[in-house]
Design an enzyme around this catalytic site. Sequence first.
Site, PDB file in Angstrom:
ATOM      1  N   ARG A 290       9.710   0.988  -7.464  1.00  0.00           N
ATOM      2  CA  ARG A 290       9.497  -0.399  -7.885  1.00  0.00           C
ATOM      3  C   ARG A 290       8.483  -1.072  -6.965  1.00  0.00           C
ATOM      4  O   ARG A 290       8.730  -1.227  -5.772  1.00  0.00           O
ATOM      5  CB  ARG A 290      10.824  -1.161  -7.876  1.00  0.00           C
TER       6      ARG A 290
ATOM      7  N   ASP B 226       6.007  -4.223  -5.617  1.00  0.00           N
ATOM      8  CA  ASP B 226       6.134  -5.663  -5.438  1.00  0.00           C
ATOM      9  C   ASP B 226       5.087  -6.422  -6.241  1.00  0.00           C
ATOM     10  O   ASP B 226       4.140  -5.837  -6.778  1.00  0.00           O
ATOM     11  CB  ASP B 226       5.976  -6.025  -3.957  1.00  0.00           C
TER      12      ASP B 226
ATOM     13  N   ARG C  24       3.414  -2.025   3.814  1.00  0.00           N
ATOM     14  CA  ARG C  24       2.710  -3.241   4.212  1.00  0.00           C
ATOM     15  C   ARG C  24       3.019  -3.628   5.655  1.00  0.00           C
ATOM     16  O   ARG C  24       2.148  -4.154   6.360  1.00  0.00           O
ATOM     17  CB  ARG C  24       3.063  -4.377   3.257  1.00  0.00           C
TER      18      ARG C  24
END
Length: 278
Positions: A65, A67, A212
């Site tokens: 999944r 973002d 990230r």
Amino acid sequence: MGWFIGSEAGTSASSRIALCIEYQGTGFNGWQAQRSAAVSTVQEALELAISKVADQSIKVYCAGRTDKGVHASAQIVHFDTTSERPLKAWVRGCNALLPKTVVVRWAKQVDENFHARFSAFNRRYCYLIYNNKTPTALLQSLVSPHFFELNEKSMHEAGQYLLGERDFSSFRGAGCQANTAMRNVIDLKVSRDGDFVMVDIKANAFLLHMVRNIVGALLEVGEGRRKPEWMKQVLELKDRRQAGITASPEGLYLVEVGYPDRYELPIAPWVLPFFKSH
């Protein structure tokens, strides 16, 4: 339209179909379907298109999944259906119905034991940085702009401290629901092609915002504010507060998902014409 949209084809016993999806995450509130009709997600757009081609309600399951704002060149999904369609009909029919920023690259029938998420043994993400004092208008939302000069060699050296099976609590995003912070980083490379710097990372799985957060720490090293060995210290502290900023979602791509050879899934190479070294 000619691609078996609606009730143009018959039904049979349930079969499982795998799809490779490419999408530009800009404009979507991430992958996962939301309860609010006012929120647009990639999953909802895809399920709507597949349901129309299948002429029945379809739920899809994905490998990872992503973002809000994150892109994918090779997201893998699967769904079950009793509708009989040629594989090309799933591809062309869905692409005729999907937004232009979402594309089905291929379709393949798989056995009932295949699961897009649980059958995968690794995932690979690439983070693309535009390292120039002047921002780019043409690549807005497709790259992450960074104005300070980066030393990609120092970033690569720092990244090697993350290889192997380790506790990545320092790079775990708040709200992560994973049972453990242990992850195995298989490969991490940082390279440059002109003004573009790419962080290429492969692991068995990733925590929420893990890529990230790693990129955020690597940027500190790249700017010269930290030594490469600082990355090892941050990892050992197991404290998210010590690892620096979370890099923006722009520039992050899910580019590969690994599965056992027995599934014989097609390989969908990632092509970005403005970056040659991947």
